[in-house]
Design an enzyme around this catalytic site. Structure first.
Site, PDB file in Angstrom:
ATOM      1  CG  ASN A  46      -7.304   0.269  -3.792  1.00 15.17           C
ATOM      2  OD1 ASN A  46      -8.451  -0.133  -3.693  1.00 15.17           O
ATOM      3  ND2 ASN A  46      -6.410  -0.304  -4.580  1.00 15.17           N
ATOM      4  CG  HIS A  57      -5.844   1.086  -8.967  1.00 18.01           C
ATOM      5  ND1 HIS A  57      -4.768   0.370  -9.437  1.00 18.01           N
ATOM      6  CD2 HIS A  57      -6.922   0.279  -9.110  1.00 18.01           C
ATOM      7  CE1 HIS A  57      -5.177  -0.813  -9.854  1.00 18.01           C
ATOM      8  NE2 HIS A  57      -6.482  -0.887  -9.674  1.00 18.01           N
ATOM      9  CD  GLU A  59      -1.126   4.526  -7.525  1.00 21.41           C
ATOM     10  OE1 GLU A  59      -0.091   3.934  -7.179  1.00 21.41           O
ATOM     11  OE2 GLU A  59      -2.258   3.967  -7.510  1.00 21.41           O
ATOM     12  CB  CYS A  84      -0.700  -1.562 -10.863  1.00 24.48           C
ATOM     13  SG  CYS A  84      -2.052  -0.437 -11.321  1.00 24.48           S
ATOM     14  CB  CYS A  87      -1.323   3.605 -11.285  1.00 27.68           C
ATOM     15  SG  CYS A  87      -2.944   3.232 -10.547  1.00 27.68           S
ATOM     16  CG  ASP A 147      -5.696  -3.822  -5.716  1.00 27.42           C
ATOM     17  OD1 ASP A 147      -6.663  -3.092  -6.008  1.00 27.42           O
ATOM     18  OD2 ASP A 147      -4.544  -3.383  -5.536  1.00 27.42           O
TER      19      ASP A 147
END
Length: 151
Positions: A46, A57, A59, A84, A87, A147
């Site tokens: 991140n 992020h 990912e 999240c 992602c 975030d």
């Protein structure tokens, strides 16, 4: 019979990325994209704080660093934290076959939605991952809420 992937070793790559992000002043979440065989395609962390970019992020960083692949069905996205919705959308869009998470206690993300849509989800319940992020959240609640899209 093919050997099962070493998810703990894969997670260590993501943990190393999370620690790198923390050392840079960012949120300690790391990820890595592997072929099912265990070959690392790309890893990242991140970098929302470091780059002032809300889309970086862990990912997405790992995915971008992996470069173009003909197919993602036989890949494994490993992340220190449950992904999240943003992602999870990446996982579904590119049909990543397996998601391995270090932990889902600090944030459950969209794991059930991924499972309901045929993605294999493995939660390793890593106490190292739980503690690393919990410590960060406790020290930086405003950044964490930003975030995850909370006010």
């Amino acid at each position: 019979m093919p050997q099962a992937p070493d998810y703990q070793a894969m997670l260590q790559t993501a943990v190393d990325e999370a620690r790198l992000g923390l050392s840079e002043g960012g949120i300690p979440i790391g990820a890595a994209l592997f072929k099912r065989s265990g070959e690392l395609l790309g890893s990242g962390h991140n970098r929302r704080v470091q780059e002032n970019d809300p889309s970086v992020h862990a990912e997405t960083d790992a995915f971008r660093k992996a470069g173009r692949q003909k197919s993602y069905r036989d890949t494994v996205m490993v992340t220190t934290l449950a992904p999240c919705w943003y992602c999870c959308g990446l996982v579904r869009q590119f049909q990543i076959g397996t998601v391995v998470v270090g932990e889902s206690l600090n944030f459950a993300g969209g794991l059930e939605w991924l499972r309901e849509n045929g993605v294999e989800v493995i939660d390793l319940g890593s106490q190292e991952c739980v503690h690393m992020l919990a410590d960060y959240i406790r020290s930086n609640p405003a950044v964490w809420n930003e975030d995850i899209g909370q006010e």
